[in-house]
Design a protein around this motif. Structure first.
Motif, mmCIF file in Angstrom:
data_model
loop_
_atom_site.group_PDB
_atom_site.id
_atom_site.type_symbol
_atom_site.label_atom_id
_atom_site.label_comp_id
_atom_site.label_asym_id
_atom_site.label_seq_id
_atom_site.Cartn_x
_atom_site.Cartn_y
_atom_site.Cartn_z
ATOM 1 N N CYS A 74 0.578 -1.224 -0.564
ATOM 2 C CA CYS A 74 0.122 0.053 0.292
ATOM 3 C C CYS A 74 0.690 1.180 0.255
ATOM 4 N N ILE A 75 1.879 1.504 0.555
ATOM 5 C CA ILE A 75 2.809 2.795 1.016
ATOM 6 C C ILE A 75 3.830 2.675 -0.107
ATOM 7 N N LYS A 76 4.380 1.684 -0.551
ATOM 8 C CA LYS A 76 4.900 1.636 -2.132
ATOM 9 C C LYS A 76 3.841 2.281 -3.291
ATOM 10 N N SER A 77 3.012 2.208 -3.015
ATOM 11 C CA SER A 77 1.891 2.748 -4.318
ATOM 12 C C SER A 77 1.905 4.685 -4.081
ATOM 13 N N PHE A 78 1.852 4.608 -3.196
ATOM 14 C CA PHE A 78 1.844 6.224 -2.311
ATOM 15 C C PHE A 78 2.497 7.099 -3.564
ATOM 16 N N PRO A 79 3.317 6.818 -3.876
ATOM 17 C CA PRO A 79 3.999 7.959 -4.913
ATOM 18 C C PRO A 79 3.605 8.243 -6.193
ATOM 19 N N LYS A 80 2.800 6.942 -6.448
ATOM 20 C CA LYS A 80 1.929 7.081 -7.856
ATOM 21 C C LYS A 80 0.920 7.476 -7.711
ATOM 22 N N MET A 81 0.675 7.089 -6.640
ATOM 23 C CA MET A 81 -1.210 7.370 -6.476
ATOM 24 C C MET A 81 -0.883 9.351 -6.839
ATOM 25 N N ASP A 82 -0.491 9.499 -5.731
ATOM 26 C CA ASP A 82 0.563 11.103 -6.112
ATOM 27 C C ASP A 82 0.453 12.186 -6.867
ATOM 28 N N GLN A 85 -3.090 11.709 -8.790
ATOM 29 C CA GLN A 85 -3.938 12.851 -8.767
ATOM 30 C C GLN A 85 -3.313 14.067 -9.363
ATOM 31 N N GLN A 86 -1.719 14.298 -9.265
ATOM 32 C CA GLN A 86 -1.381 15.781 -10.123
ATOM 33 C C GLN A 86 -1.985 15.726 -11.253
ATOM 34 N N GLN A 87 -1.632 14.283 -12.273
ATOM 35 C CA GLN A 87 -1.945 14.619 -13.404
ATOM 36 C C GLN A 87 -3.286 14.673 -14.152
ATOM 37 N N PHE A 88 -4.532 14.101 -13.025
ATOM 38 C CA PHE A 88 -6.055 14.163 -13.036
ATOM 39 C C PHE A 88 -6.324 15.461 -12.664
ATOM 40 N N SER A 89 -5.772 16.100 -11.476
ATOM 41 C CA SER A 89 -5.816 17.388 -10.314
ATOM 42 C C SER A 89 -7.523 17.389 -10.906
ATOM 43 N N LYS A 90 -7.973 18.621 -11.873
ATOM 44 C CA LYS A 90 -9.191 18.300 -12.067
ATOM 45 C C LYS A 90 -10.644 17.924 -12.198
ATOM 46 N N HIS A 91 -9.823 16.446 -12.515
ATOM 47 C CA HIS A 91 -11.377 15.457 -12.772
ATOM 48 C C HIS A 91 -11.313 14.369 -11.683
ATOM 49 N N LEU A 92 -10.438 14.626 -10.641
ATOM 50 C CA LEU A 92 -10.163 13.388 -10.004
ATOM 51 C C LEU A 92 -9.582 13.618 -9.030
ATOM 52 N N GLN A 93 -10.115 12.997 -7.607
ATOM 53 C CA GLN A 93 -9.749 12.952 -6.023
ATOM 54 C C GLN A 93 -9.283 11.498 -5.311
ATOM 55 N N VAL A 94 -8.307 11.150 -5.302
ATOM 56 C CA VAL A 94 -7.214 9.979 -4.400
ATOM 57 C C VAL A 94 -7.755 10.538 -2.811
ATOM 58 N N ILE A 95 -8.309 9.658 -2.658
ATOM 59 C CA ILE A 95 -8.841 9.927 -1.195
ATOM 60 C C ILE A 95 -8.243 8.836 -0.574
ATOM 61 N N LEU A 96 -6.649 8.642 0.596
ATOM 62 C CA LEU A 96 -6.742 7.229 1.358
ATOM 63 C C LEU A 96 -7.082 7.331 2.940
ATOM 64 N N ILE A 97 -7.667 5.425 2.834
ATOM 65 C CA ILE A 97 -8.278 5.217 4.200
ATOM 66 C C ILE A 97 -7.718 4.917 4.774
ATOM 67 N N ALA A 98 -7.250 5.001 5.993
ATOM 68 C CA ALA A 98 -6.959 3.966 6.705
ATOM 69 C C ALA A 98 -7.931 3.229 7.312
ATOM 70 N N GLY A 99 -7.771 1.808 6.538
ATOM 71 C CA GLY A 99 -9.466 0.321 7.237
ATOM 72 C C GLY A 99 -8.710 0.137 8.119
#
Length: 188
Positions: A74-82, A85-99
């Protein structure tokens, strides 16, 4: 006779436990196509407000990324997810949920502080799963992604492999997603 009775009882119990262990847990309440209620997130970290609702991200698709502080992949994917998010910032919101039930607000805060030392521009909001998100999106295997379209309908429930630029382009464009469904499991 007593030994035979005990053996029969033990055999029946073993068969019952075996059948119980093979049962699939019931799926989460919401599945692909269902419209999500206006979920409230509290105690959000790394965001301009400490609380938010899904409706606060109007006109954006949402990717809920369920993770845990103990989940290395999960943590290893955070930079990719970030980056996505920056690439699609106008049309997408990524929210990390600690479940995970093993995580609490203080543990997540400590994790975020350490993570941002190595990734100072990290911008994804982090929220602790509340009873509402846990009830809707129960996931036993992490990471776990719930894809929500502009219309607040679930478009996909996947593992990490499906989170690609091409699939996110389809999500934000409102195009159908033909992604393999990750089974949602109870128990965290």
């Amino acid at each position: 006779m007593k030994k035979i009775t005990i053996a029969i009882v033990m055999a029946v119990l073993c068969l019952n436990f075996s059948a119980y262990a093979q049962q699939k847990p019931s799926p989460s309440k919401y599945q692909i196509g269902y419209k999500i209620p206006d979920i409230q997130f509290y105690n959000i970290l790394n965001h301009n407000s400490n609380k938010a609702k899904l409706s606060d991200f109007r006109n954006k698709a949402i990717l809920l990324d369920f993770w845990a502080t103990w989940c290395g992949s999960c943590i290893k994917s955070f930079p990719k997810m970030d980056s996505l998010q920056q690439q699609f910032s106008k049309h997408l919101q990524v929210i990390l949920i600690a479940g995970s039930s093993l995580d609490n607000q203080q543990k997540i805060q400590n994790f975020l502080e350490k993570f941002k030392m190595e990734h100072p521009n990290f911008s994804l909001p982090m929220a602790l799963a509340n009873p509402g998100t846990k009830a809707l999106f129960q996931s036993g295997v992490l990471p776990h992604y719930v894809w929500i379209g502009h219309d607040r309908k679930i478009k996909a429930i996947t593992s990490a492999d499906e989170v690609t630029q091409a699939n996110l382009e389809r999500l934000v464009a409102g195009l159908p997603l033909q992604l393999p469904i990750k089974e949602a499991y109870h128990g965290q």
